[in-house]
Design a protein around this motif. Structure first.
Motif, PDB file in Angstrom:
ATOM      1  N   ALA B 182       0.427  -0.783   0.137  1.00 10.40           N
ATOM      2  CA  ALA B 182       0.109   0.059  -0.094  1.00 10.40           C
ATOM      3  C   ALA B 182       0.571   1.385  -0.402  1.00 10.40           C
ATOM      4  CB  ALA B 182      -1.094  -0.308   1.298  1.00 10.40           C
ATOM      5  N   MET B 183       1.523   1.579   0.668  1.00 12.74           N
ATOM      6  CA  MET B 183       2.565   2.269   1.139  1.00 12.74           C
ATOM      7  C   MET B 183       3.415   2.390  -0.756  1.00 12.74           C
ATOM      8  SD  MET B 183       2.521   3.582   3.736  1.00 12.74           S
ATOM      9  CE  MET B 183       3.867   4.345   4.157  1.00 12.74           C
ATOM     10  N   VAL B 184       4.121   1.660  -1.353  1.00 11.05           N
ATOM     11  CA  VAL B 184       4.697   1.913  -2.495  1.00 11.05           C
ATOM     12  C   VAL B 184       3.427   2.348  -3.735  1.00 11.05           C
ATOM     13  CG1 VAL B 184       5.105   0.473  -4.454  1.00 11.05           C
ATOM     14  CG2 VAL B 184       6.341   0.036  -2.395  1.00 11.05           C
ATOM     15  N   GLU B 185       2.330   2.052  -3.349  1.00 12.50           N
ATOM     16  CA  GLU B 185       1.469   2.046  -4.545  1.00 12.50           C
ATOM     17  C   GLU B 185       0.708   3.676  -4.423  1.00 12.50           C
ATOM     18  OE1 GLU B 185      -1.944  -0.605  -4.067  1.00 12.50           O
ATOM     19  OE2 GLU B 185      -0.562  -2.004  -4.669  1.00 12.50           O
ATOM     20  N   ALA B 186       1.382   3.982  -3.015  1.00  9.70           N
ATOM     21  CA  ALA B 186       0.782   5.150  -2.363  1.00  9.70           C
ATOM     22  C   ALA B 186       1.834   5.919  -3.348  1.00  9.70           C
ATOM     23  CB  ALA B 186       0.855   5.551  -0.978  1.00  9.70           C
ATOM     24  N   ALA B 187       2.947   5.887  -2.875  1.00 10.33           N
ATOM     25  CA  ALA B 187       4.343   6.406  -3.703  1.00 10.33           C
ATOM     26  C   ALA B 187       3.842   6.810  -5.074  1.00 10.33           C
ATOM     27  CB  ALA B 187       5.411   6.079  -3.044  1.00 10.33           C
ATOM     28  N   GLN B 188       3.523   5.613  -5.690  1.00  9.45           N
ATOM     29  CA  GLN B 188       3.428   5.591  -7.366  1.00  9.45           C
ATOM     30  C   GLN B 188       2.824   6.713  -7.693  1.00  9.45           C
ATOM     31  OE1 GLN B 188       2.966   1.633  -7.912  1.00  9.45           O
ATOM     32  NE2 GLN B 188       5.444   1.206  -7.909  1.00  9.45           N
ATOM     33  N   GLN B 189       1.080   6.896  -7.023  1.00 10.09           N
ATOM     34  CA  GLN B 189       0.075   7.736  -7.227  1.00 10.09           C
ATOM     35  C   GLN B 189       0.588   9.264  -6.473  1.00 10.09           C
ATOM     36  OE1 GLN B 189      -3.644   5.617  -5.645  1.00 10.09           O
ATOM     37  NE2 GLN B 189      -4.704   7.709  -5.784  1.00 10.09           N
ATOM     38  N   THR B 190       0.821   8.838  -5.989  1.00 12.27           N
ATOM     39  CA  THR B 190       1.223  10.366  -5.024  1.00 12.27           C
ATOM     40  C   THR B 190       2.412  11.191  -5.618  1.00 12.27           C
ATOM     41  OG1 THR B 190       2.858   9.806  -3.199  1.00 12.27           O
ATOM     42  CG2 THR B 190      -0.190  10.325  -3.240  1.00 12.27           C
ATOM     43  N   GLY B 191       3.719  10.437  -5.911  1.00 17.32           N
ATOM     44  CA  GLY B 191       4.885  11.231  -6.734  1.00 17.32           C
ATOM     45  C   GLY B 191       5.837  11.465  -5.596  1.00 17.32           C
ATOM     46  N   PRO B 228       9.915   5.521  -7.326  1.00 20.53           N
ATOM     47  CA  PRO B 228       9.921   6.033  -6.506  1.00 20.53           C
ATOM     48  C   PRO B 228      10.658   6.108  -4.839  1.00 20.53           C
ATOM     49  CG  PRO B 228       8.008   4.783  -5.596  1.00 20.53           C
ATOM     50  CD  PRO B 228       8.665   4.351  -7.075  1.00 20.53           C
ATOM     51  N   VAL B 229      11.460   4.752  -5.288  1.00 19.71           N
ATOM     52  CA  VAL B 229      11.801   4.288  -2.977  1.00 19.71           C
ATOM     53  C   VAL B 229      13.371   4.921  -2.676  1.00 19.71           C
ATOM     54  CG1 VAL B 229      12.699   2.457  -1.607  1.00 19.71           C
ATOM     55  CG2 VAL B 229      10.485   2.470  -2.823  1.00 19.71           C
ATOM     56  N   ILE B 230      13.660   5.665  -1.795  1.00 25.08           N
ATOM     57  CA  ILE B 230      15.356   5.928  -2.408  1.00 25.08           C
ATOM     58  C   ILE B 230      15.452   4.753  -0.682  1.00 25.08           C
ATOM     59  CG2 ILE B 230      16.193   7.814  -1.203  1.00 25.08           C
ATOM     60  CD1 ILE B 230      14.421   9.945  -1.863  1.00 25.08           C
ATOM     61  N   TYR B 231      16.275   3.990  -1.448  1.00 22.81           N
ATOM     62  CA  TYR B 231      17.071   2.880   0.137  1.00 22.81           C
ATOM     63  C   TYR B 231      18.023   3.335   0.868  1.00 22.81           C
ATOM     64  CZ  TYR B 231      18.327  -1.538   1.875  1.00 22.81           C
ATOM     65  OH  TYR B 231      18.387  -2.745   2.580  1.00 22.81           O
ATOM     66  N   LEU B 232      18.208   3.044   2.225  1.00 24.06           N
ATOM     67  CA  LEU B 232      19.035   3.401   2.493  1.00 24.06           C
ATOM     68  C   LEU B 232      19.753   2.322   3.634  1.00 24.06           C
ATOM     69  CD1 LEU B 232      18.025   6.478   4.608  1.00 24.06           C
ATOM     70  CD2 LEU B 232      19.360   6.614   2.232  1.00 24.06           C
ATOM     71  N   GLY B 233      21.131   1.680   3.067  1.00 28.87           N
ATOM     72  CA  GLY B 233      21.645   0.656   3.301  1.00 28.87           C
ATOM     73  C   GLY B 233      22.637   1.131   4.335  1.00 28.87           C
ATOM     74  N   VAL B 248      23.073   4.201  -0.662  1.00 30.51           N
ATOM     75  CA  VAL B 248      21.515   4.368  -1.002  1.00 30.51           C
ATOM     76  C   VAL B 248      21.424   4.049  -2.374  1.00 30.51           C
ATOM     77  CG1 VAL B 248      20.073   6.597  -1.829  1.00 30.51           C
ATOM     78  CG2 VAL B 248      21.785   7.351  -0.059  1.00 30.51           C
ATOM     79  N   ILE B 249      20.408   3.494  -2.248  1.00 26.00           N
ATOM     80  CA  ILE B 249      19.743   2.947  -4.261  1.00 26.00           C
ATOM     81  C   ILE B 249      18.425   3.219  -4.209  1.00 26.00           C
ATOM     82  CG2 ILE B 249      19.495   0.959  -5.451  1.00 26.00           C
ATOM     83  CD1 ILE B 249      20.663  -0.841  -3.138  1.00 26.00           C
ATOM     84  N   ALA B 250      18.916   4.197  -5.614  1.00 21.90           N
ATOM     85  CA  ALA B 250      17.466   5.622  -5.976  1.00 21.90           C
ATOM     86  C   ALA B 250      17.383   5.684  -7.409  1.00 21.90           C
ATOM     87  CB  ALA B 250      17.485   6.471  -5.450  1.00 21.90           C
ATOM     88  N   ALA B 251      16.461   5.723  -8.542  1.00 24.44           N
ATOM     89  CA  ALA B 251      16.146   6.370  -9.156  1.00 24.44           C
ATOM     90  C   ALA B 251      17.477   6.679  -9.625  1.00 24.44           C
ATOM     91  CB  ALA B 251      15.168   6.977  -9.405  1.00 24.44           C
ATOM     92  N   PRO B 252      18.136   7.097 -11.059  1.00 17.88           N
ATOM     93  CA  PRO B 252      19.380   7.787 -11.440  1.00 17.88           C
ATOM     94  C   PRO B 252      18.840   9.448 -10.733  1.00 17.88           C
ATOM     95  CG  PRO B 252      19.127   6.422 -12.850  1.00 17.88           C
ATOM     96  CD  PRO B 252      17.674   6.102 -12.158  1.00 17.88           C
TER      97      PRO B 252
END
Lengths: 399, 399
Positions: B182-191, B228-233, B248-252
Motif C-alpha cells: 500500500a505504501m509503494v502504491e501510494a508513492a507511485q500514485q502521489t509521486g 520512487p523508493v530511496i533505499y538507505l543501507g 543509497v539506492i534510488a532512481a538515477p
C-alpha cells in the motif's frame, strides 16, 4: 503524478568538481585543473601497516562508533601540535572531521540561517562555495590585496569571514603578516568568526612559514583557546586525501556547536583513519615525508612557471606562488573568456579551471587556475604548450 | 563586541545521542539506551587484513580522492546484491555514503527547502530528526498501525515519506506485506519519494525476510530502476559501524542530486573502507558472520523480554519484536513520565531512551526504547531489575 521539486539550491550549483575529478579518464588529457597530489608522495607500505595495526590492536575503538567529536587521543595530539608559546590548546578546542570539506560544511551548518552573510576572500575556494550553497548565503567579497582594504568594514556584520592565508585556492596568494594581524584585530573588534582554512600550510617552497591567524589571535590567558578563529586542517595534502581526516580548532563553544552539527551529518569519522592518524603523528610520519613533497612540488612549481613564461606571456599575467598547489593567471585581454577557453583547451588535450567557478556570482571569466602538483615537468610543459595553442585558436576564431 | 548568533536550528536540538554514546563511561552503568553492536561479532583479524590489503594493493585508488559517488566496483557489487528477478539495478542507481546517517543528511539536503514537509513514520528515528533539523522541516506523523490509516493521504504533498519497514527504530515494529504494498502504491500514485531506511534488514530472528519497498516498487521495465523508493543501507549493523560505510539506492535522477549534495558535504567516502567493503562482499564476509549475529542477538532479545515479563509487566506494555535491536515499551499509567524516568534510572545504574526524543514535537513522554544487542543475558536481567526499581521509586515519590 509528478515528483516533488528538488531543494532550490540544487538549481544554482555546477558539476565542475565532478568533471575535474573524472577528467583523468579522457585519454592523454593533461589535467592541470584539479588540486590532486602526486601519488609518489604516499608512504604506501607504512600506511598499509598502520591500517592493519589500527584494526588489529584497537578493534573495540576502531570498529565501534567513535565519539562524535573524535578519539580523545587524536584530539589531544592535534591540540599539542598546534599549541605555541602563547597559544594553549586542549582537546576541548578540537573536533575531528571527515576531511577539510566537512569542516566547511559544519561551519556553515552551525552559523548560517538561510541567506546568512559570509565575508569571503575573493576569489574563493570552489569547495567552500559548494559547502555553503545549500544555505543560500549572501556574500561580501573581500580583496585583501586592494589598496584601502578595511578589515573592520569587511568583517562587520558577517556571520563569519572565510580566509585561506597560506597559498589561497585559487590564487596561490600568501597573506602577509601585517594583514594577518589586521584581520585578527578586526575579528576581535567586530566579534565576527574568522575561518582560517589551511590545507596548504605545510607547502612553503620559499621562505619560513608565517604565523597562523589562530596563533596571532591567542591572548596568552590560561585555559583553552577562546578566540575568534575557526581553524580548519586536513591530512589530505600532507599525507593522503583518501584517509578523509581533518580537524577544526576553535573556541569550546564553537566546537560544541560543530559537534551537534556533525552528529546529524555522519555521526562520526571512521575509526580506522583516526587511529592511523594517531600513529602517524606519534611516529612523525608527516614530518618524514614532507621534505620529499616540498622538493617535488617546488621543482614542479618552477617547471610550470618556466613553461608559462615561455608560452603564455603574451596573454596572461601571474605571480610565482611561494607555496601551495596553484598558479593563478589573469588574461591581459578582457575579451578572453576563460569559460570558453576551458572548452577549447579540452579539445586540445589540456584542462585548467576557469575563474567563474571561484566567484559566488559566477561573473569572473578573466582568469584560470593552473595546478602544478600532479604532473611531472615535461607534462607541465606540454600542457602549457597545448594551452597556448588553445588560446591562440580561441582568439583567432579558429576554435 | 558580541559574536554572531548560531544558526537557529541549534536552539532546537538536544544532546541525547552524545549523552548515550558517552554513557558507557559511567561506572557499572547498564546501557540499554544506545543501538550499539556487540564487539564479539567483529571478525577482527580478517578486517585487519582487509585494511592492509586495501592500502597495499590499491594505493592509487584508496589513498587518492575517490570519486564522489564511490568506487565503480563497489557500486556495481551493491547493485548486484539488491537486484532481484523483477528489479534491475545498475551502478547508476547507487551512491556510496559515509554510513547511513549521511544518507539521511543528503536526502534532506536534496529535497528540503526550509520548512519542507516530511511524512514520517511515528515515532521516528532520532538520527533522522537530527539529520533534517537544520532545514527546520515540518512533520506529518504517520502511524501505519492505526485503524483507517490512509497511505495516499499520508504521502500526498510531502517532499518524502520516511519509513523503516524492518524493525523500526525505536519501535522494533515490522511493517507487514500488505502495508508495504500500500505504501509503494501510494508513492507511485502521489509521486512522493519513499525513503526506506533499512539498517536492520538482515536482523530477522523469526520468520523469513519480507520484500523490500525497493523491490515492491520495481516495474519490471528494462533499464536501471526508476521508481520512487530511496533505499538507505549500511554496514554498521551487519559488519562494523567504525567503517562508516553506507549506500543509497534510488532512481538515477535522485542519485545525481545526492552526488551534488555529497560533493559539498565530505567530497567522498574514505577509500580504505570502500575497498574493504568490496573485498568483504566478494568473499561473502557479511554472510559468514550473520549466523552468529542472529544467534547472539536473538537469544538476547529472548532474555530481555523474559526479564521484562518478570519485572516490568505491572507498568509497561510491549510486543516481542521479530528482529532488530530494540523493544519499545509503553507505560500503562499516563502519569509515568519517561523523561523523568530516565533521570531516576541513571541514578539506579541503568540507561534507557525516553520516547520524547523520537517525537519531532518532543511531546510523547509515555514510552521507552530498550536495546538488547549490547549486553549479555545476565546484564539485561539486572538492568531490567534496576529499571523496575527506578519505576517504583518514581511512582512512589521516593525518587
Amino acid at each position: 503524478m509528478s515528483r516533488p521539486a528538488f531543494a532550490s539550491w540544487l538549481s544554482q550549483t555546477n558539476d565542475v568538481t565532478q568533471t575535474f575529478l573524472n577528467a583523468g579518464q579522457i585519454p592523454d588529457l593533461i589535467n592541470l585543473a584539479g588540486g590532486l597530489p602526486d601519488p609518489s608522495i604516499w608512504p604506501v607500505e607504512e600506511l598499509a601497516q598502520l591500517a592493519h595495526k589500527a584494526v588489529a590492536e584497537h578493534p573495540e575503538a576502531v570498529l565501534a562508533y567513535p565519539p562524535i567529536e573524535g578519539f580523545a587521543e587524536l584530539r589531544h595530539l592535534i591540540a599539542q601540535r598546534f599549541s605555541t608559546g602563547g597559544l594553549t590548546l586542549t582537546r576541548q578546542n578540537v573536533l575531528i572531521t571527515t576531511a577539510g570539506m566537512q569542516g566547511l560544511d559544519l561551519v556553515g551548518k552551525a552559523l548560517l540561517d538561510q541567506g546568512g552573510l559570509i565575508a569571503a576572500q575573493s576569489p574563493a575556494y570552489l569547495g567552500a562555495l559548494d559547502a555553503w550553497r545549500p544555505r543560500l548565503p549572501s556574500y561580501r567579497p573581500i580583496r585583501l590585496q586592494d589598496e584601502g582594504f578595511d578589515p573592520v568594514a569587511a568583517l562587520d556584520g558577517a556571520q563569519f569571514c572565510y580566509c585561506v592565508p597560506n597559498f589561497s585556492n585559487p590564487t596561490g596568494r600568501l597573506v602577509d603578516l601585517p594583514m594577518r594581524q589586521a584581520m585578527v584585530e578586526a575579528a576581535q573588534q567586530t566579534g565576527t568568526w574568522l575561518v582560517e582554512d589551511d590545507p596548504y600550510g605545510m607547502l612553503y617552497y620559499d621562505g619560513a612559514p608565517l604565523p597562523r591567524l589562530l596563533e596571532l589571535s591567542a591572548t596568552g590567558k590560561p585555559g583553552p583557546y577562546d578566540g575568534p578563529v575557526i581553524y580548519l586542517g586536513t591530512l589530505s595534502k600532507g599525507l593522503a586525501p583518501g584517509l578523509r581526516l581533518g580537524w577544526v580548532i576553535a573556541a569550546p563553544e564553537m566546537i560544541t556547536a560543530l559537534i551537534t552539527a556533525k552528529q546529524g551529518s555522519d555521526m562520526c569519522t571512521t575509526g580506522i583513519s583516526q587511529q592511523m592518524a594517531i600513529d602517524a603523528f606519534k611516529t612523525g610520519l608527516p614530518e618524514r615525508i614532507l621534505p620529499h613533497i616540498l622538493d617535488l612540488y617546488g621543482s614542479r612549481r618552477n617547471a610550470l612557471c618556466a613553461a608559462m613564461a615561455e608560452h603564455l606571456t603574451p596573454w596572461f599575467d601571474w605571480q610565482v606562488p611561494q607555496g601551495g598547489m596553484f598558479v593563478w593567471a589573469r588574461a591581459k585581454d578582457p575579451a578572453l573568456d576563460t569559460d570558453k577557453l576551458l572548452k577549447v583547451a579540452l579539445s586540445h588535450g589540456v584542462c585548467v579551471t576557469p575563474s567563474s567557478v571561484f566567484d559566488p556570482e559566477g561573473q569572473d571569466r578573466g582568469a584560470i587556475r593552473v595546478n602544478f602538483t600532479l604532473n611531472p615537468a615535461e607534462r607541465l610543459a606540454e600542457g602549457t604548450r597545448r594551452l597556448a595553442r588553445a588560446v591562440d585558436a580561441l582568439l583567432s576564431g579558429k576554435a
